[in-house]
Motif scaffolding. Structure first.
Motif: not given
Length: 382
Positions: A324-336
């Motif tokens: 419940q306490d973890r910090k989540w992050e997101a990064l864009p990903v390339q698609l192909a």
């Protein structure tokens, strides 16, 4: 445990006097006996107008903790062309306020979890009655002449998602099930303390009788699991063990820090509607994850989709400890070419990939826990 021959028959109903909502009926239907006395379950039943000669798909709506039968939830599905039913699972009627609804004279056991009821007869405990109320609600909905009994799904929110997991293993008539937040392995997520508080014998009995992990292996219909990374109750470790149990197709829809609740949070995610439409109305399905994996710090997901996949993201955390306490992050990903690839940032401990189609609907890979990766340049893409 449940007499499905009886539960699969439509229950008798009487009008619920004094309750009104535009375009729907308020009813009481017969529930299971409680402490030797008959019970009634309150429900809103909404059936929109169908095209001549055609029958409607349907949805069964199972509310969460502190909730009751919600007319607005029924209307949400009616507006989408579905017949729908929302029942109260705690012996109450929709009078009062959230978490403090008025009980009625012929209500069954109160919720939630039935922790204080564990030493009572099994047939007098909350989960037994709540699951039965949902199945009987389904039987009532499918008996309506305007409804196609072969096109009915079910969704439940929070404790309703917990109930949905059990119903999925008991009621094989359902064509799809969407638990929102809720899952099994209760002794391993946010309610683990409630299970432990019952003592060794009580905890083992509760898990044996009432945990969804007992019933999910019998679920064969398509299921979509909708939740967030930091849910206060239903954590990702228990979620993963739960969604791996059913025999049917599964779709994961896991957003970073998805809010928990009724209303727009749990009722209106577009993935729920798209998933139901694809199975019950012939709509375009959500993208399908056809494979995923990791080679060192490089991760990938292959997919197939009828709709364009507009973007992808790598979701990751560098933290351990309470989910419940973890910090989540997101990064864009390339698609192909039907594939998304990314490089894990340094220090990653858990990751998964999200794909978004052109409707904004998300589908997710399973998450994987990894040993924290050594420091490396922060990169993403393929």
């Amino acid at each position: 445990m449940w007499d499905t021959a009886a539960l699969f028959k439509p229950p008798r109903t009487v009008p619920a006097e004094g309750f009104q909502a535009e375009g729907m009926r308020a009813v009481f239907y017969e529930g299971l006996p409680y402490r030797g006395k008959p019970t009634r379950v309150f429900a809103w039943l909404g059936i929109p107008r169908a095209e001549p000669g055609k029958k409607l798909p349907g949805m069964v709506l199972v509310h969460g903790g502190g909730g009751t039968a919600f007319a607005n939830w029924v209307k949400l599905w009616n507006d989408r062309g579905y017949a729908a039913i929302s029942m109260d699972t705690c012996g109450c009627v929709p009078k009062g306020s959230y978490g403090n609804w008025q009980r009625h004279a012929q209500g069954g056991p109160p919720g939630w979890g039935g922790w204080t009821q564990i030493n009572e007869p099994r047939e007098d405990q909350w989960t037994y009655h709540a699951v039965a109320a949902a199945i009987l609600g389904h039987s009532l909905l499918r008996a309506q002449p305007e409804v196609d009994p072969d096109r009915i799904g079910l969704t439940g929110i929070s404790w309703g998602g917990y109930l949905a997991c059990i119903v999925a293993g008991v009621d094989h008539r359902l064509k799809c099930v969407v638990p929102v937040y809720g899952c099994g392995f209760t002794n391993e997520h946010g309610f683990a303390g409630s299970v432990a508080s019952l003592g060794k014998e009580g905890a083992e009995r509760w898990m044996r009788w009432w945990d969804p992990s007992v019933y999910l292996p019998d679920a064969k219909m398509p299921m979509a699991w909708v939740t967030g990374t930091n849910d206060f109750a239903y954590t990702m470790n228990a979620l993963q063990k739960s969604y791996r149990l059913p025999k049917g197709p599964r779709t994961l829809c896991i957003r970073i820090r998805m809010p928990h609740g009724h209303g727009p949070a749990g009722e209106a995610p577009r993935e729920i509607h798209a998933f139901a439409d694809s199975i019950l109305k012939g709509g375009d399905p959500l993208p399908t994850i056809t494979g995923h994996g990791r080679d060192g710090n490089r991760v990938w997901a292959a997919f197939a989709s009828r709709r364009p996949v507009a973007k992808a993201e790598l979701c990751f955390t560098r933290e351990a400890g309470r989910w419940q306490d973890r910090k989540w992050e997101a990064l864009p990903v390339q698609l192909a070419a039907g594939k998304a690839e990314a490089v894990l940032p340094d220090g990653t401990t858990v990751y998964y990939l999200n794909l978004f189609d052109d409707r904004g609907c998300v589908v997710s890979t399973e998450h994987e826990e990894v040993a924290a990766l050594p420091n490396a340049p922060l990169r993403s893409g393929g």
